[in-house]
Design a protein around this motif. Sequence first.
Motif, PDB file in Angstrom:
ATOM      1  N   LEU A  47       0.833  -1.200   0.000  1.00 18.00           N
ATOM      2  CA  LEU A  47       0.000   0.000   0.000  1.00 18.00           C
ATOM      3  C   LEU A  47       0.870   1.254   0.000  1.00 18.00           C
ATOM      4  CD1 LEU A  47      -2.696   1.477   0.206  1.00 18.00           C
ATOM      5  CD2 LEU A  47      -2.671   1.072   2.678  1.00 18.00           C
ATOM      6  N   LEU A  48       1.930   1.236   0.800  1.00 15.69           N
ATOM      7  CA  LEU A  48       2.855   2.369   0.841  1.00 15.69           C
ATOM      8  C   LEU A  48       3.570   2.527  -0.493  1.00 15.69           C
ATOM      9  CD1 LEU A  48       4.361   4.602   2.338  1.00 15.69           C
ATOM     10  CD2 LEU A  48       5.942   2.856   3.212  1.00 15.69           C
ATOM     11  N   SER A  49       4.034   1.425  -1.057  1.00 16.04           N
ATOM     12  CA  SER A  49       4.711   1.468  -2.352  1.00 16.04           C
ATOM     13  C   SER A  49       3.795   2.026  -3.429  1.00 16.04           C
ATOM     14  CB  SER A  49       5.179   0.061  -2.737  1.00 16.04           C
ATOM     15  OG  SER A  49       5.785   0.064  -4.012  1.00 16.04           O
ATOM     16  N   MET A  50       2.553   1.566  -3.443  1.00 13.77           N
ATOM     17  CA  MET A  50       1.597   2.012  -4.458  1.00 13.77           C
ATOM     18  C   MET A  50       1.330   3.514  -4.345  1.00 13.77           C
ATOM     19  SD  MET A  50      -2.177   0.390  -5.116  1.00 13.77           S
ATOM     20  CE  MET A  50      -3.054   0.636  -6.649  1.00 13.77           C
ATOM     21  N   ALA A  51       1.189   3.996  -3.122  1.00 13.41           N
ATOM     22  CA  ALA A  51       0.936   5.422  -2.922  1.00 13.41           C
ATOM     23  C   ALA A  51       2.127   6.259  -3.357  1.00 13.41           C
ATOM     24  CB  ALA A  51       0.610   5.679  -1.451  1.00 13.41           C
ATOM     25  N   MET A  52       3.317   5.833  -2.994  1.00 10.18           N
ATOM     26  CA  MET A  52       4.508   6.611  -3.334  1.00 10.18           C
ATOM     27  C   MET A  52       4.746   6.662  -4.837  1.00 10.18           C
ATOM     28  SD  MET A  52       7.085   5.497  -0.231  1.00 10.18           S
ATOM     29  CE  MET A  52       8.298   6.800  -0.518  1.00 10.18           C
ATOM     30  N   ASP A 101       1.117  11.988  -0.937  1.00 10.39           N
ATOM     31  CA  ASP A 101       0.521  10.660  -1.086  1.00 10.39           C
ATOM     32  C   ASP A 101       1.104   9.691  -0.062  1.00 10.39           C
ATOM     33  OD1 ASP A 101      -1.164  10.944  -3.602  1.00 10.39           O
ATOM     34  OD2 ASP A 101       0.770  11.630  -4.340  1.00 10.39           O
ATOM     35  N   MET A 102       2.407   9.760   0.148  1.00 13.65           N
ATOM     36  CA  MET A 102       3.070   8.895   1.120  1.00 13.65           C
ATOM     37  C   MET A 102       2.446   9.031   2.501  1.00 13.65           C
ATOM     38  SD  MET A 102       7.088   8.857   2.315  1.00 13.65           S
ATOM     39  CE  MET A 102       6.891  10.160   3.546  1.00 13.65           C
ATOM     40  N   ASN A 103       2.143  10.269   2.896  1.00 11.53           N
ATOM     41  CA  ASN A 103       1.583  10.503   4.225  1.00 11.53           C
ATOM     42  C   ASN A 103       0.234   9.826   4.428  1.00 11.53           C
ATOM     43  OD1 ASN A 103       3.768  12.082   4.965  1.00 11.53           O
ATOM     44  ND2 ASN A 103       2.767  14.015   4.486  1.00 11.53           N
ATOM     45  N   VAL A 104      -0.569   9.767   3.370  1.00 14.41           N
ATOM     46  CA  VAL A 104      -1.892   9.137   3.476  1.00 14.41           C
ATOM     47  C   VAL A 104      -1.731   7.636   3.735  1.00 14.41           C
ATOM     48  CG1 VAL A 104      -4.127   8.783   2.358  1.00 14.41           C
ATOM     49  CG2 VAL A 104      -2.837  10.880   1.924  1.00 14.41           C
ATOM     50  N   ALA A 105      -0.820   7.004   3.006  1.00 14.43           N
ATOM     51  CA  ALA A 105      -0.582   5.580   3.204  1.00 14.43           C
ATOM     52  C   ALA A 105      -0.024   5.302   4.597  1.00 14.43           C
ATOM     53  CB  ALA A 105       0.376   5.055   2.136  1.00 14.43           C
ATOM     54  N   LEU A 106       0.894   6.151   5.066  1.00 12.42           N
ATOM     55  CA  LEU A 106       1.457   5.963   6.403  1.00 12.42           C
ATOM     56  C   LEU A 106       0.390   6.118   7.482  1.00 12.42           C
ATOM     57  CD1 LEU A 106       4.886   7.819   6.079  1.00 12.42           C
ATOM     58  CD2 LEU A 106       4.522   5.347   6.305  1.00 12.42           C
ATOM     59  N   GLY A 113      -7.290  -0.469   7.745  1.00  8.63           N
ATOM     60  CA  GLY A 113      -6.622   0.823   7.782  1.00  8.63           C
ATOM     61  C   GLY A 113      -7.186   1.705   6.680  1.00  8.63           C
ATOM     62  N   LEU A 114      -7.695   2.894   7.040  1.00  6.44           N
ATOM     63  CA  LEU A 114      -8.312   3.797   6.075  1.00  6.44           C
ATOM     64  C   LEU A 114      -7.876   5.230   6.349  1.00  6.44           C
ATOM     65  CD1 LEU A 114     -12.081   2.808   5.702  1.00  6.44           C
ATOM     66  CD2 LEU A 114     -10.390   2.935   3.870  1.00  6.44           C
ATOM     67  N   ALA A 115      -7.440   5.922   5.320  1.00  3.55           N
ATOM     68  CA  ALA A 115      -7.087   7.333   5.463  1.00  3.55           C
ATOM     69  C   ALA A 115      -7.341   8.034   4.142  1.00  3.55           C
ATOM     70  CB  ALA A 115      -5.627   7.489   5.886  1.00  3.55           C
ATOM     71  N   MET A 116      -7.587   9.341   4.232  1.00  4.89           N
ATOM     72  CA  MET A 116      -7.857  10.142   3.043  1.00  4.89           C
ATOM     73  C   MET A 116      -6.840  11.271   2.919  1.00  4.89           C
ATOM     74  SD  MET A 116     -12.004  10.616   2.900  1.00  4.89           S
ATOM     75  CE  MET A 116     -12.009  11.085   1.173  1.00  4.89           C
ATOM     76  N   GLY A 117      -6.589  11.664   1.679  1.00  2.30           N
ATOM     77  CA  GLY A 117      -5.783  12.835   1.386  1.00  2.30           C
ATOM     78  C   GLY A 117      -6.613  13.847   0.623  1.00  2.30           C
ATOM     79  N   GLY A 118      -6.133  15.088   0.584  1.00  2.00           N
ATOM     80  CA  GLY A 118      -6.830  16.137  -0.142  1.00  2.00           C
ATOM     81  C   GLY A 118      -8.031  16.699   0.576  1.00  2.00           C
ATOM     82  N   VAL A 119      -8.195  16.352   1.867  1.00  2.00           N
ATOM     83  CA  VAL A 119      -9.403  16.795   2.573  1.00  2.00           C
ATOM     84  C   VAL A 119      -9.116  17.545   3.867  1.00  2.00           C
ATOM     85  CG1 VAL A 119     -10.881  14.984   1.616  1.00  2.00           C
ATOM     86  CG2 VAL A 119      -9.628  14.555   3.757  1.00  2.00           C
ATOM     87  N   ALA A 120      -7.848  17.594   4.294  1.00  2.00           N
ATOM     88  CA  ALA A 120      -7.531  18.231   5.571  1.00  2.00           C
ATOM     89  C   ALA A 120      -6.083  18.707   5.595  1.00  2.00           C
ATOM     90  CB  ALA A 120      -7.796  17.271   6.730  1.00  2.00           C
ATOM     91  N   HIS A 121      -5.751  19.440   6.627  1.00  2.67           N
ATOM     92  CA  HIS A 121      -4.416  19.988   6.835  1.00  2.67           C
ATOM     93  C   HIS A 121      -3.391  18.897   7.114  1.00  2.67           C
ATOM     94  CE1 HIS A 121      -1.481  22.805   8.894  1.00  2.67           C
ATOM     95  NE2 HIS A 121      -1.918  23.595   7.933  1.00  2.67           N
ATOM     96  N   LYS A 122      -3.871  17.700   7.454  1.00  2.00           N
ATOM     97  CA  LYS A 122      -3.022  16.540   7.709  1.00  2.00           C
ATOM     98  C   LYS A 122      -3.695  15.317   7.083  1.00  2.00           C
ATOM     99  CE  LYS A 122      -3.171  14.719  11.877  1.00  2.00           C
ATOM    100  NZ  LYS A 122      -3.037  14.579  13.338  1.00  2.00           N
ATOM    101  N   PRO A 123      -2.975  14.214   6.924  1.00  2.00           N
ATOM    102  CA  PRO A 123      -3.641  12.995   6.434  1.00  2.00           C
ATOM    103  C   PRO A 123      -4.811  12.672   7.363  1.00  2.00           C
ATOM    104  CG  PRO A 123      -1.266  12.687   6.556  1.00  2.00           C
ATOM    105  CD  PRO A 123      -1.548  13.986   7.225  1.00  2.00           C
ATOM    106  N   TRP A 124      -5.961  12.382   6.781  1.00  2.00           N
ATOM    107  CA  TRP A 124      -7.195  12.269   7.563  1.00  2.00           C
ATOM    108  C   TRP A 124      -7.543  10.811   7.801  1.00  2.00           C
ATOM    109  CZ3 TRP A 124      -9.017  15.900  10.448  1.00  2.00           C
ATOM    110  CH2 TRP A 124     -10.304  15.812  10.986  1.00  2.00           C
TER     111      TRP A 124
END
Length: 328
Positions: A88-93, A162-167, A258-269
């Motif tokens: 998942l981390l590899s795919m996001a990066m 993108d990396m931050n969302v996966a982490l 494990g679920l997280a979103m990007g593009g929606v908050a000041h930090k990975p959500w």
Amino acid sequence: MRPFTYTGTKTKDEALQAYSKNSHYLGGGTNLVDLMKEDVEKPNQLIDINNLDFAEISKNDDGGYKLGAMLSNSETANHPDIRKNYPLLSMAMLSAATAQIRNMATNGGNLLQRTRCPYFFETSMPCNKREPGSGCGAKDGMNALHAIFGYSDSCIAVNPSDMNVALAAIGAEVEVQKTDLSSRMIPFSDFHRLPGDQPEKDTNLEPGELIMAIHLSKPVFADHYYYLKIRERSSYAFALISVAAGMELKSGVISNIGLAMGGVAHKPWKLTKAEEFLKGKKPDKSNFEKSAELAMQDAKPFEDNKYKVEMGKKAIVRALTQAYERKA
């Protein structure tokens, strides 16, 4: 670009001792140098840390892995152990930027990547993140790309990584060293911060702290995972919305998620409500849709980014479906 002093270092002790007020550590420079050219960042000293020995991937005693902060994004994403154990981390990066930028950008630098809000980059416009107290131009301006969670009156910008969302979905810790040479571990959920009344602070790092490594716990979601990135064009663009989804199944139900979103908050959500709902449930469309409703129920969009609510729901369902079907 304004004048600055360049300081080369060979050890972390040299780098930490060279730090002074308004210094910046220089790794790949793919974000920092751009911001300096735009007169957004104005360091009086750059401390080159490219010679530091934080460029390895190693296995920890607990079965997890340690990712050196100076390792490039490409080296990390394509490392056999990461592709196998943390796909998942590899795919996001690998969804981020261009191959050339991934070859230069470092893991530590990616953690510190700053927002792409146009008001932040345009120095003639008000921006509390760039110039505290000047106002937030995006709140009553063009905010189609901005936050729907966790923002404040001071700032509605989003984290672009993108990396931050996966982490955030996987869970991690960030190892840092202080200028007094002591070190500490920061849980990933506490590394980035919401804007509050100090939007100029993206993270909870203390002045001068140097990122040494990212620590991952034992491998998770190696079979069922997916990183969905929705953007305005198919490549070389930042996410309008992204979803990192990973799950583990046992006896036909979800045992870990494990679920997280990007593009929606000041930090990975982190989508905590959706995760809690899905644990122990069957991985089917009905449950995925219910979890998406829970995940988005607290969203507070602006006029221009209302689309993110419905897009977010559909993105969560799609990411979960793709994760489940990946090796089902």
